[in-house]
Motif scaffolding. Structure first.
Motif, PDB file in Angstrom:
ATOM      1  N   VAL A 236       3.420   6.215  -7.575  1.00 31.98           N
ATOM      2  CA  VAL A 236       2.780   7.376  -8.217  1.00 31.98           C
ATOM      3  C   VAL A 236       3.796   8.508  -8.394  1.00 31.98           C
ATOM      4  O   VAL A 236       3.987   9.033  -9.491  1.00 31.98           O
ATOM      5  CB  VAL A 236       1.559   7.862  -7.404  1.00 31.98           C
ATOM      6  CG1 VAL A 236       1.062   9.211  -7.897  1.00 31.98           C
ATOM      7  CG2 VAL A 236       0.448   6.830  -7.446  1.00 31.98           C
ATOM      8  N   ALA A 237       4.459   8.885  -7.300  1.00 31.11           N
ATOM      9  CA  ALA A 237       5.433   9.978  -7.366  1.00 31.11           C
ATOM     10  C   ALA A 237       6.627   9.594  -8.237  1.00 31.11           C
ATOM     11  O   ALA A 237       7.119  10.407  -9.036  1.00 31.11           O
ATOM     12  CB  ALA A 237       5.896  10.349  -5.958  1.00 31.11           C
ATOM     13  N   GLY A 238       7.087   8.361  -8.100  1.00 29.30           N
ATOM     14  CA  GLY A 238       8.233   7.905  -8.885  1.00 29.30           C
ATOM     15  C   GLY A 238       7.947   7.862 -10.373  1.00 29.30           C
ATOM     16  O   GLY A 238       8.815   8.167 -11.194  1.00 29.30           O
ATOM     17  N   SER A 239       6.728   7.493 -10.732  1.00 36.39           N
ATOM     18  CA  SER A 239       6.361   7.455 -12.150  1.00 36.39           C
ATOM     19  C   SER A 239       6.395   8.845 -12.773  1.00 36.39           C
ATOM     20  O   SER A 239       6.868   9.027 -13.901  1.00 36.39           O
ATOM     21  CB  SER A 239       4.973   6.849 -12.320  1.00 36.39           C
ATOM     22  OG  SER A 239       4.969   5.509 -11.912  1.00 36.39           O
ATOM     23  N   LEU A 240       5.912   9.817 -12.023  1.00 39.60           N
ATOM     24  CA  LEU A 240       5.981  11.198 -12.528  1.00 39.60           C
ATOM     25  C   LEU A 240       7.432  11.653 -12.649  1.00 39.60           C
ATOM     26  O   LEU A 240       7.811  12.274 -13.647  1.00 39.60           O
ATOM     27  CB  LEU A 240       5.195  12.136 -11.616  1.00 39.60           C
ATOM     28  CG  LEU A 240       3.674  11.974 -11.660  1.00 39.60           C
ATOM     29  CD1 LEU A 240       3.023  12.838 -10.587  1.00 39.60           C
ATOM     30  CD2 LEU A 240       3.132  12.322 -13.036  1.00 39.60           C
TER      31      LEU A 240
ATOM     32  N   GLY B 292       0.667  10.051   2.331  1.00 39.58           N
ATOM     33  CA  GLY B 292       0.064   8.767   2.668  1.00 39.58           C
ATOM     34  C   GLY B 292       1.103   7.703   2.970  1.00 39.58           C
ATOM     35  O   GLY B 292       0.951   6.918   3.913  1.00 39.58           O
ATOM     36  N   VAL B 293       2.178   7.671   2.199  1.00 36.10           N
ATOM     37  CA  VAL B 293       3.281   6.730   2.462  1.00 36.10           C
ATOM     38  C   VAL B 293       3.833   6.956   3.857  1.00 36.10           C
ATOM     39  O   VAL B 293       4.033   6.002   4.628  1.00 36.10           O
ATOM     40  CB  VAL B 293       4.401   6.883   1.415  1.00 36.10           C
ATOM     41  CG1 VAL B 293       5.647   6.084   1.816  1.00 36.10           C
ATOM     42  CG2 VAL B 293       3.924   6.470   0.038  1.00 36.10           C
TER      43      VAL B 293
ATOM     44  N   ALA C 235       0.838  -1.208   0.000  1.00 35.30           N
ATOM     45  CA  ALA C 235       0.000   0.000   0.000  1.00 35.30           C
ATOM     46  C   ALA C 235       0.868   1.251   0.000  1.00 35.30           C
ATOM     47  O   ALA C 235       0.624   2.190  -0.768  1.00 35.30           O
ATOM     48  CB  ALA C 235      -0.920  -0.008   1.217  1.00 35.30           C
ATOM     49  N   ALA C 236       1.882   1.261   0.849  1.00 37.12           N
ATOM     50  CA  ALA C 236       2.772   2.422   0.898  1.00 37.12           C
ATOM     51  C   ALA C 236       3.538   2.566  -0.409  1.00 37.12           C
ATOM     52  O   ALA C 236       3.712   3.678  -0.919  1.00 37.12           O
ATOM     53  CB  ALA C 236       3.738   2.289   2.070  1.00 37.12           C
ATOM     54  N   TYR C 237       3.980   1.445  -0.960  1.00 39.67           N
ATOM     55  CA  TYR C 237       4.730   1.523  -2.212  1.00 39.67           C
ATOM     56  C   TYR C 237       3.873   2.115  -3.331  1.00 39.67           C
ATOM     57  O   TYR C 237       4.398   2.784  -4.222  1.00 39.67           O
ATOM     58  CB  TYR C 237       5.271   0.146  -2.641  1.00 39.67           C
ATOM     59  CG  TYR C 237       5.957   0.271  -3.961  1.00 39.67           C
ATOM     60  CD1 TYR C 237       7.159   0.992  -4.061  1.00 39.67           C
ATOM     61  CD2 TYR C 237       5.382  -0.204  -5.114  1.00 39.67           C
ATOM     62  CE1 TYR C 237       7.750   1.193  -5.289  1.00 39.67           C
ATOM     63  CE2 TYR C 237       5.968  -0.010  -6.339  1.00 39.67           C
ATOM     64  CZ  TYR C 237       7.157   0.687  -6.423  1.00 39.67           C
ATOM     65  OH  TYR C 237       7.737   0.896  -7.637  1.00 39.67           O
ATOM     66  N   GLY C 238       2.559   1.917  -3.258  1.00 40.74           N
ATOM     67  CA  GLY C 238       1.692   2.515  -4.267  1.00 40.74           C
ATOM     68  C   GLY C 238       1.884   4.025  -4.370  1.00 40.74           C
ATOM     69  O   GLY C 238       1.934   4.588  -5.459  1.00 40.74           O
TER      70      GLY C 238
END
Length: 112
Positions: free
Chosen positions: A71-75, A100-101, A64-67
């Motif tokens: 998101v941020a890493g993909s951007l 959230g992480v 869940a945290a990695y999600g």
């Protein structure tokens, strides 16, 4: 030290997963060939192992945290590799995910 290790593992996991997906994208969509796809599959497999190195023992919490990291890493990947320019909503969304992480992973818990 545990938080620093965890953050480093999240960074490595993001590089492996996002990089692996990007390699497959390049191999298939950009027709760069099977070697790119194979490298992507290996990177995605490495992501799976990196996640197991997190100090927390709860798979659901880690994923869940990695999600949010994803998101941020993909951007960030898009900015660096594909010259993507996120707008303010992309940046706000990524910030919300990273908050959230932090809450999921590093909030004080009883019984730890």
């Amino acid at each position: 030290m545990i938080v620093a290790r965890s953050l480093l593992l999240f960074l490595l996991a993001a590089l492996a997963e996002i990089g692996g997906a990007w390699l497959i994208w390049q191999g298939w969509r950009e027709q760069r060939g099977l070697w790119w796809i194979a490298a992507g599959v290996i990177a995605l497999g490495a992501y799976g192992f990196v996640a197991t190195l997190q100090p927390d023992a709860n798979f659901g919490r880690i994923l869940a945290a990695y999600g949010g990291v994803f998101v941020a890493g993909s951007l960030a990947w898009g900015v660096v590799v594909d010259r993507f320019r996120p707008d303010r909503w992309d940046l706000i969304g990524a910030a919300v995910c990273l908050i959230g992480v932090a809450v999921i992973m590093y909030a004080p818990r009883t019984g730890r």
